[in-house]
Write a protein that holds these residues in place. Structure first.
Motif, mmCIF file in Angstrom:
data_model
loop_
_atom_site.group_PDB
_atom_site.id
_atom_site.type_symbol
_atom_site.label_atom_id
_atom_site.label_comp_id
_atom_site.label_asym_id
_atom_site.label_seq_id
_atom_site.Cartn_x
_atom_site.Cartn_y
_atom_site.Cartn_z
ATOM 1 N N ARG A 1 0.845 -1.215 0.000
ATOM 2 C CA ARG A 1 0.000 0.000 0.000
ATOM 3 C C ARG A 1 0.874 1.256 0.000
ATOM 4 N N GLN A 2 1.948 1.227 0.747
ATOM 5 C CA GLN A 2 2.841 2.381 0.760
ATOM 6 C C GLN A 2 3.471 2.571 -0.621
ATOM 7 N N ARG B 1 0.927 4.133 -2.819
ATOM 8 C CA ARG B 1 0.821 5.544 -2.436
ATOM 9 C C ARG B 1 1.979 6.351 -3.023
ATOM 10 N N TYR B 2 3.178 5.785 -2.968
ATOM 11 C CA TYR B 2 4.358 6.425 -3.546
ATOM 12 C C TYR B 2 4.151 6.658 -5.045
ATOM 13 N N ALA C 1 1.349 6.964 -6.648
ATOM 14 C CA ALA C 1 0.338 8.006 -6.849
ATOM 15 C C ALA C 1 0.924 9.394 -6.592
ATOM 16 N N GLU C 2 1.726 9.526 -5.541
ATOM 17 C CA GLU C 2 2.338 10.818 -5.216
ATOM 18 C C GLU C 2 3.287 11.294 -6.309
#
Length: 160
Positions: A57-58, A61-62, A64-65
């Motif tokens: 998940r991280q 998220r990375y 997406a960022e």
């Protein structure tokens, strides 16, 4: 010999199929449904499930960022470097293991190529580190202990 005259309809179907597979990671299939199937594939302990899920998940998220819709090997390496800047080596190793396993599974399922193959995590120092107490720390510890039994154990340990 390759047939250079592939009917347009067949070509469009092939392109559509390839595009669907390429977008499986980011668009049409949600992370939750992919991760549920991935976790079943892993067959690991509950603790590992929790750790791997958090790690992937991280990573998502990375991505997406950093506006990455189709991760490449360079994106995985950049993610690893960002982890190295903020996490301890054991955490980097765990997160990279999860990312590698996730991409390996995606490739096995023909959803996405394994862009994390052979990317190392972090080198973990396996030597046992002993930080001995200084003489001042030992004196402070002995002054703080009130029980005769505990004092006797500390004095005995000090002479070893």
């Amino acid at each position: 010999m390759i047939n250079r005259y592939i009917p347009e309809a067949v070509m469009n179907m092939a392109i559509t199929s390839a595009a669907a597979q390429a977008s499986a990671l980011t668009e049409s299939t949600s992370f939750e449904s992919l991760s549920a199937s991935w976790i079943e594939y892993l067959q690991v302990s509950a603790t590992s499930v929790k750790d791997y899920t958090r790690a992937v998940r991280q990573f998502v998220r990375y991505l997406a960022e950093h506006s990455v819709s189709r991760p490449q090997r360079s994106d995985v390496i950049a993610y690893r470097e960002s982890l190295r800047a903020s996490k301890k080596p054991a955490t980097v190793q765990l997160y990279m293991t999860a990312v590698r396993l996730f991409f390996r599974w995606l490739e096995t399922e023909h959803l996405y190529e394994d862009v994390a193959k052979d990317i190392k995590g972090a080198k973990i120092d396996r030597s046992h580190k002993k930080d001995y107490l200084t003489a001042e720390q030992v004196k402070a510890l002995l002054r703080a202990v009130t029980s005769p039994r505990d004092k006797a154990m500390l004095y005995a340990a000090q002479t070893l």
